[in-house]
Enzyme design. Structure first.
Site, short mmCIF file in Angstrom:
data_model
loop_
_atom_site.label_atom_id
_atom_site.label_comp_id
_atom_site.label_asym_id
_atom_site.label_seq_id
_atom_site.Cartn_x
_atom_site.Cartn_y
_atom_site.Cartn_z
N TYR A 1 42.07 17.76 8.82
CA TYR A 1 40.70 17.65 8.20
C TYR A 1 40.88 16.87 6.88
O TYR A 1 41.54 17.14 6.09
CB TYR A 1 40.09 19.07 7.80
CG TYR A 1 38.52 18.74 7.83
CD1 TYR A 1 37.84 19.33 8.60
CD2 TYR A 1 38.05 18.46 6.52
CE1 TYR A 1 36.51 19.18 8.47
CE2 TYR A 1 36.78 18.42 6.53
CZ TYR A 1 36.00 18.78 7.25
OH TYR A 1 34.53 18.81 7.20
N TYR B 1 32.75 10.92 11.30
CA TYR B 1 32.66 12.35 10.43
C TYR B 1 31.84 13.42 11.18
O TYR B 1 30.74 13.11 11.33
CB TYR B 1 31.92 11.99 9.13
CG TYR B 1 32.00 13.35 8.29
CD1 TYR B 1 32.94 14.08 7.96
CD2 TYR B 1 30.80 13.49 7.79
CE1 TYR B 1 33.05 14.81 6.85
CE2 TYR B 1 30.57 14.63 6.92
CZ TYR B 1 31.75 15.31 6.56
OH TYR B 1 31.44 16.37 5.70
#
Lengths: 138, 403
Positions: free
Chosen positions: B301, B351
């Site tokens: 992440y 994203y």
């Protein structure tokens, strides 16, 4: 003391839960919630102790002494009230009582900010109802 | 014998396991980025249709729907009605911020193992970008001004950039980490993105360009920060037995971990430096029966470059404080010894919170990532992170069926 002004920054409206805190800022006093059962200090206002879940937290004078946990210089303008002080600093400070909180550091040049530097609370007048606790070196 | 060709260590069952109890059999990725004229619900429908077609399943096969609660108000249980799913035996909208992805995989796998549902769809969708607005303003909002919470506005805290910037600053001052070392992560990921036709950023990035990019919140430059994207990603999970008869090579869920340290406001902890990745990674890898040496591909992440660096440290790929030196030799790049964020990640591809690393992990585990495919892909380690490093999840995926 500092000659820093909050200028056009947004300022809070006290509510019932926070009124003891903001009233004290006018007296130049930093109040934190303190748990009589386990001794934990808290900021911002909690409903019960974050350590032992006890009820009946008491607003208690704190030392106002702190160290700088970290900081950033903000270049992104989100609220127009900051436009005349870009970039501005935003900090996390560790109070002697074991509480970490966001704040602004005043009375210091940006390139003099250092993680771990000792700080003391100052109160910046913001309205007839509140002053804003901020921190300066020392 | 290990079930894959790696050097598997002793199996440590340190967490309640989902080891191999479910497989990811469908993946749908919509158009990404500045794609206008569609709501989050519209993107969700597209991604789910793509994922079901990818799996060779139909809407009628679905009996479980897990919705990723994010910044979109449309991502709630009512999405079931909008999309017309009926008679579900598993439904939820889940949130642990950017770590939600791992929790969704965990819940789906456990539900499949328990027989609560057989075909579970997971979906993330959002449409924060508007034709006229700036990307940076999409998630940064002034907070309400009542009570002590109103002080955040007075101090100038808006959105997530500030918290990650302060975490990165502390790491720099404690360990001597440099902005160029953060830049090495951004540059490596851009190289991967050049091979991903879904990526929003398709031009090369040099370290000099990273250093010259404007400040967002010092010490974070523009290229230390993730993109903002309109789009959606969906997955389909089912049992290993059913997976074997479907269209795609199954990607098995070997292990899952979660940790939410809850450090906020406690000065006796150091949440900027020590994150939930340590405990979460230990759980996931313990359940999977893998060690760091077994990991072939990393999908971490990457809301910011710093998040990648601190996650590498907390998973144990290097010591605490050594992350800067660890990444600066380019080992995360294409051809490097530790391929990381091989689709470009959230810094350079798109994203979709934790669904970005998870989607790339599925492609890599299947061996269908095309030009950017990592040759050895038996163990893929995936992370989720959110709430300024206060929520973490880990997923271990493999194309090799657990023995």
């Amino acid at each position: 003391m500092t000659d820093f002004s909050v200028g056009e920054r947004p300022i809070p409206e006290p509510d019932e839960a926070s009124r003891p805190f903001f009233d004290a800022t006018l007296r130049g006093e930093l109040l934190l919630q303190h748990c009589g059962a386990c001794g934990r200090w808290m900021w911002p206002a909690k409903v019960r102790c974050i350590e032992c879940l006890a009820d009946g937290l008491e607003w208690t004078p704190a030392s106002g002494r702190a160290t700088l946990y970290s900081y950033t210089l903000v270049h992104q303008l989100v609220h127009p009230g900051f436009k005349d002080e870009m970039p501005y600093n935003l900090a996390l400070v560790d109070l002697e009582e074991g509480v970490r909180t966001h704040s602004s550091i005043v009375g210091v040049a940006a390139d003099e900010l250092r993680v771990g530097m000792p700080l003391s609370v100052v109160f910046v007048p913001a309205s007839e109802h509140i002053a804003i606790p901020m921190f300066e070196p020392g | 014998m290990p079930f894959w060709s790696g050097s598997r260590g002793p199996v440590m069952m340190t967490a309640v396991g989902v080891r191999g109890s479910a497989a990811i059999v469908g993946l749908g990725i919509t158009e990404m980025g500045k794609v206008y004229g569609k709501s989050a619900t519209g993107f969700a429908a597209d991604a789910i249709a793509l994922a079901l077609a990818d799996a060779g399943l139909t809407k009628a096969d679905v009996d479980g729907l897990l919705i990723h609660s994010n910044a979109s108000t449309e991502m709630n249980p009512m999405l079931q009605m909008s999309l017309g799913f009926t008679d579900l035996t598993l439904i939820n909208a889940m949130s642990a911020f950017g770590s939600t992805s791992g929790g969704m995989i965990h819940y789906a796998a456990a539900a499949i193992e328990a027989g609560q549902a057989e075909v579970v769809v997971l979906v993330y969708a959002d449409a924060p970008l508007k034709p006229a607005g700036s990307a940076g303003a999409s998630y940064a909002r002034p907070r309400g001004a009542t009570g002590m919470g109103g002080l955040y506005g007075t101090y100038g805290l808006f959105g997530a950039n500030h918290g990650y910037a302060m975490a990165a600053r502390r790491h720099m001052e404690l360990f001597g980490t440099t902005s160029e070392q953060f830049g090495a992560i951004a540059v490596a990921q851009r190289e991967w993105a050049l091979m991903n036709d879904k990526a929003q950023m398709r031009t090369p990035l040099t370290l000099e360009e990273h250093q010259d990019s404007r400040w967002i919140c010092e010490p974070l430059h523009l290229y230390d920060c993730c993109l903002v994207s309109n789009g959606a990603v969906a997955f389909v999970l089912t049992s290993p037995e059913r997976a074997r008869s479907l269209r795609q090579p199954p990607v098995y869920v070997l292990g899952v971990g979660q940790c939410a340290p809850g450090d906020s406001g406690r000065a006796d902890r150091d949440p900027a430096i020590h994150t939930g990745a340590t405990a979460s990674g230990r759980q996931a890898m313990g359940t999977a029966g893998v060690t760091l040496a077994d990991v072939d591909v990393l999908e971490l992440y990457d809301c910011y470059t710093y998040t990648v660096l601190v996650t590498l440290e907390d998973y144990g790929f290097c010591g605490k404080g050594e992350g800067g030196a660890f990444v600066e030799d380019g080992k995360l790049r294409p051809g490097g010894s530790l391929p990381c964020n091989t689709g470009g990640g959230q810094l350079s591809s798109f994203y979709m919170w934790g669904f970005t690393p998870l989607s790339e992990a599925v492609l890599q585990a299947r061996g269908t990532a095309g030009e950017r495919q990592v040759p050895k892909h038996d163990v893929v380690l995936v992370s989720g992170n959110g709430g300024i490093l206060n929520y973490h999840s880990t997923v271990v995926l493999s194309p090799c069926e657990p023995s």
